[in-house]
Design a protein around this motif. Structure first.
Motif, PDB file in Angstrom:
ATOM      1  N   PHE A   1      49.998   3.172  46.334  1.00 15.27           N
ATOM      2  CA  PHE A   1      51.175   2.994  45.372  1.00 15.27           C
ATOM      3  C   PHE A   1      51.164   4.102  44.500  1.00 15.27           C
ATOM      4  CE2 PHE A   1      53.491   0.054  42.300  1.00 15.27           C
ATOM      5  CZ  PHE A   1      54.798   0.768  42.384  1.00 15.27           C
ATOM      6  N   ILE A   2      52.276   5.098  44.895  1.00 12.00           N
ATOM      7  CA  ILE A   2      52.547   6.202  43.972  1.00 12.00           C
ATOM      8  C   ILE A   2      54.103   5.963  43.545  1.00 12.00           C
ATOM      9  CG2 ILE A   2      52.674   8.686  44.196  1.00 12.00           C
ATOM     10  CD1 ILE A   2      50.764   8.501  46.560  1.00 12.00           C
ATOM     11  N   VAL A   3      54.022   6.291  42.251  1.00 10.44           N
ATOM     12  CA  VAL A   3      55.420   6.445  41.425  1.00 10.44           C
ATOM     13  C   VAL A   3      55.711   7.816  40.911  1.00 10.44           C
ATOM     14  CG1 VAL A   3      56.617   5.604  39.519  1.00 10.44           C
ATOM     15  CG2 VAL A   3      55.074   4.133  40.691  1.00 10.44           C
ATOM     16  N   LEU A   4      56.892   8.105  41.252  1.00 11.42           N
ATOM     17  CA  LEU A   4      57.454   9.446  40.663  1.00 11.42           C
ATOM     18  C   LEU A   4      58.373   9.103  39.304  1.00 11.42           C
ATOM     19  CD1 LEU A   4      58.507  11.578  43.567  1.00 11.42           C
ATOM     20  CD2 LEU A   4      56.480  11.984  42.101  1.00 11.42           C
ATOM     21  N   GLU A   5      58.080   9.405  38.235  1.00  9.98           N
ATOM     22  CA  GLU A   5      58.845   9.244  36.953  1.00  9.98           C
ATOM     23  C   GLU A   5      59.196  10.502  36.600  1.00  9.98           C
ATOM     24  OE1 GLU A   5      59.678   6.538  35.495  1.00  9.98           O
ATOM     25  OE2 GLU A   5      58.270   4.774  36.027  1.00  9.98           O
ATOM     26  N   GLY A   6      60.145  10.449  35.594  1.00 10.30           N
ATOM     27  CA  GLY A   6      60.793  11.401  34.812  1.00 10.30           C
ATOM     28  C   GLY A   6      62.216  11.182  34.119  1.00 10.30           C
ATOM     29  N   PRO A   7      62.624  11.969  33.165  1.00  6.32           N
ATOM     30  CA  PRO A   7      64.092  11.912  32.791  1.00  6.32           C
ATOM     31  C   PRO A   7      65.161  12.207  33.823  1.00  6.32           C
ATOM     32  CG  PRO A   7      62.824  13.387  31.356  1.00  6.32           C
ATOM     33  CD  PRO A   7      62.153  13.010  32.555  1.00  6.32           C
ATOM     34  N   ASP A   8      66.309  11.737  33.633  1.00  5.16           N
ATOM     35  CA  ASP A   8      67.400  12.152  34.786  1.00  5.16           C
ATOM     36  C   ASP A   8      67.371  13.585  34.971  1.00  5.16           C
ATOM     37  OD1 ASP A   8      68.528   9.284  34.638  1.00  5.16           O
ATOM     38  OD2 ASP A   8      69.043   9.938  32.579  1.00  5.16           O
TER      39      ASP A   8
ATOM     40  N   VAL B   1      54.475  12.163  36.248  1.00  2.43           N
ATOM     41  CA  VAL B   1      55.479  12.335  35.565  1.00  2.43           C
ATOM     42  C   VAL B   1      56.273  13.716  35.440  1.00  2.43           C
ATOM     43  CG1 VAL B   1      56.682  12.160  32.985  1.00  2.43           C
ATOM     44  CG2 VAL B   1      55.128  10.456  33.741  1.00  2.43           C
ATOM     45  N   LEU B   2      57.675  13.992  36.013  1.00  2.82           N
ATOM     46  CA  LEU B   2      58.176  15.135  36.132  1.00  2.82           C
ATOM     47  C   LEU B   2      58.780  15.649  34.919  1.00  2.82           C
ATOM     48  CD1 LEU B   2      59.650  14.797  39.781  1.00  2.82           C
ATOM     49  CD2 LEU B   2      57.269  15.693  39.018  1.00  2.82           C
ATOM     50  N   ASP B   3      58.269  16.471  34.040  1.00  3.67           N
ATOM     51  CA  ASP B   3      58.827  16.700  32.810  1.00  3.67           C
ATOM     52  C   ASP B   3      59.881  17.942  32.900  1.00  3.67           C
ATOM     53  OD1 ASP B   3      59.168  16.703  29.944  1.00  3.67           O
ATOM     54  OD2 ASP B   3      57.582  18.339  29.876  1.00  3.67           O
ATOM     55  N   ILE B   4      61.105  17.686  31.924  1.00  6.19           N
ATOM     56  CA  ILE B   4      61.939  18.754  32.137  1.00  6.19           C
ATOM     57  C   ILE B   4      62.777  18.617  30.755  1.00  6.19           C
ATOM     58  CG2 ILE B   4      62.649  19.018  34.621  1.00  6.19           C
ATOM     59  CD1 ILE B   4      65.129  17.270  33.963  1.00  6.19           C
ATOM     60  N   PRO B   5      63.176  19.794  30.119  1.00  6.09           N
ATOM     61  CA  PRO B   5      63.895  20.006  28.786  1.00  6.09           C
ATOM     62  C   PRO B   5      65.126  19.142  28.920  1.00  6.09           C
ATOM     63  CG  PRO B   5      63.064  22.306  29.596  1.00  6.09           C
ATOM     64  CD  PRO B   5      63.068  21.291  30.837  1.00  6.09           C
ATOM     65  N   GLU B   6      65.639  18.447  27.822  1.00  2.12           N
ATOM     66  CA  GLU B   6      66.933  17.908  27.852  1.00  2.12           C
ATOM     67  C   GLU B   6      68.138  18.560  28.156  1.00  2.12           C
ATOM     68  OE1 GLU B   6      65.422  17.751  23.925  1.00  2.12           O
ATOM     69  OE2 GLU B   6      64.198  17.806  25.507  1.00  2.12           O
ATOM     70  N   SER B   7      68.088  19.918  28.259  1.00 10.25           N
ATOM     71  CA  SER B   7      69.061  20.657  28.536  1.00 10.25           C
ATOM     72  C   SER B   7      69.293  20.692  30.121  1.00 10.25           C
ATOM     73  CB  SER B   7      68.925  22.238  27.929  1.00 10.25           C
ATOM     74  OG  SER B   7      67.682  22.698  28.710  1.00 10.25           O
ATOM     75  N   CYS B   8      68.440  20.428  30.624  1.00  9.05           N
ATOM     76  CA  CYS B   8      68.637  20.318  32.136  1.00  9.05           C
ATOM     77  C   CYS B   8      69.459  19.240  32.797  1.00  9.05           C
ATOM     78  CB  CYS B   8      67.364  20.173  33.044  1.00  9.05           C
ATOM     79  SG  CYS B   8      66.226  21.570  33.085  1.00  9.05           S
TER      80      CYS B   8
ATOM     81  N   ALA C   1      49.719  11.465  35.437  1.00  5.55           N
ATOM     82  CA  ALA C   1      49.851  12.816  35.207  1.00  5.55           C
ATOM     83  C   ALA C   1      51.171  13.386  34.629  1.00  5.55           C
ATOM     84  CB  ALA C   1      49.213  13.593  36.394  1.00  5.55           C
ATOM     85  N   LEU C   2      51.204  14.458  33.776  1.00  8.86           N
ATOM     86  CA  LEU C   2      52.561  15.090  33.425  1.00  8.86           C
ATOM     87  C   LEU C   2      52.721  16.553  34.275  1.00  8.86           C
ATOM     88  CD1 LEU C   2      54.717  14.893  31.384  1.00  8.86           C
ATOM     89  CD2 LEU C   2      53.429  16.433  30.020  1.00  8.86           C
ATOM     90  N   ILE C   3      53.786  16.799  34.854  1.00  7.68           N
ATOM     91  CA  ILE C   3      53.974  17.926  35.592  1.00  7.68           C
ATOM     92  C   ILE C   3      55.097  18.507  34.808  1.00  7.68           C
ATOM     93  CG2 ILE C   3      54.671  18.885  37.838  1.00  7.68           C
ATOM     94  CD1 ILE C   3      53.119  16.410  39.135  1.00  7.68           C
ATOM     95  N   ASN C   4      54.896  19.924  34.983  1.00  7.79           N
ATOM     96  CA  ASN C   4      56.159  20.845  34.439  1.00  7.79           C
ATOM     97  C   ASN C   4      57.024  20.842  35.502  1.00  7.79           C
ATOM     98  OD1 ASN C   4      57.872  22.549  33.771  1.00  7.79           O
ATOM     99  ND2 ASN C   4      56.512  24.369  33.142  1.00  7.79           N
ATOM    100  N   ALA C   5      58.276  20.113  35.644  1.00 10.96           N
ATOM    101  CA  ALA C   5      58.991  20.295  36.698  1.00 10.96           C
ATOM    102  C   ALA C   5      60.044  21.179  36.512  1.00 10.96           C
ATOM    103  CB  ALA C   5      59.735  18.956  36.759  1.00 10.96           C
ATOM    104  N   ASP C   6      59.996  21.928  35.325  1.00 11.67           N
ATOM    105  CA  ASP C   6      60.830  23.081  35.230  1.00 11.67           C
ATOM    106  C   ASP C   6      60.852  24.553  35.743  1.00 11.67           C
ATOM    107  OD1 ASP C   6      63.379  24.300  34.261  1.00 11.67           O
ATOM    108  OD2 ASP C   6      62.657  24.655  32.225  1.00 11.67           O
TER     109      ASP C   6
END
Length: 203
Positions: free
Chosen positions: A6-13, A134-141, A180-185
């Motif tokens: 079971f693998i989950v991709l998470e992150g902001p919109d 967790v795919l992490d991006i700035p809110e500006s994206c 795990a946190l991943i820089n998605a930018d």
């Protein structure tokens, strides 16, 4: 039958969850693995109907009602899709899961984290992912990515809400197990390589 993964991709919109889910599915199928791809809220007819209500701009939804609707959709999704998929031995890849409720309704809306965790546990039958990315991006994206798409109710929230959600995700990624946190930018090819490297450990 051996239990699947079971693998989950998470992150902001607009963090790239669907894009990276598609890339990952292609890679996993090329390896001969069977994949069940799903999402939250959604994955079943009932949960997709709840999703429409939650994301529609037609409604003003109270924070508690919002949380309970997400959990209702999750309960149906868990029983109809997640558990059967895992019992069949498939790799179940889900876009968002319980961490999203902690980030959005907990940190974003200010609902008590203990309450969110309790409802998560009940709705999911205590099912936990083997790995959450967790795919992490700035809110500006939110304003610069996929500008042609109409924003839903949550995407239209104030910048301070999206800041709280992102910070919630970052905090959760640092302390939650198997997360795990991943820089998605970055270019999607670089992000994809990081995702594959982390998934190798659980497959």
């Amino acid at each position: 039958m051996r239990r699947g993964k079971f693998i989950v991709l998470e992150g902001p919109d607009k963090s790239g969850k669907s894009t990276h889910a598609a890339l990952l599915i292609q890679e996993l199928k090329a390896r001969g693995l069977r994949v069940v791809h799903t999402r939250e809220p959604g994955g079943t007819a009932f949960a997709e109907a709840v999703r429409w209500i939650l994301l529609s701009n037609e409604f003003k939804v109270h924070a508690l009602a919002e949380l309970l609707l997400y959990e209702a959709a999750r309960a149906q999704h868990t029983q109809d899709v997640l558990l059967p998929g895992l019992r069949s031995g498939a790799v179940v890849l889900c876009e968002r899961y319980t961490l999203a409720s902690l980030a959005y309704q907990g940190y974003g809306r200010g609902m008590p984290l203990a309450l969110v965790r309790s409802l998560n546990r009940i709705a999911s039958s205590a099912l936990k992912p083997d790995l959450t990315l967790v795919l992490d991006i700035p809110e500006s994206c939110l304003k610069t990515r996929d500008t042609s798409r109409k924003l839903d109710r949550l995407e239209k929230e104030r910048p301070c809400f999206h800041r709280r959600v992102r910070e919630g995700y970052r905090r959760l990624a640092r302390k939650e197990p198997k997360t795990a946190l991943i820089n998605a930018d970055r270019p999607k090819e670089e992000v994809h390589k990081d995702i594959l490297r982390l998934i190798e450990r659980v497959l």
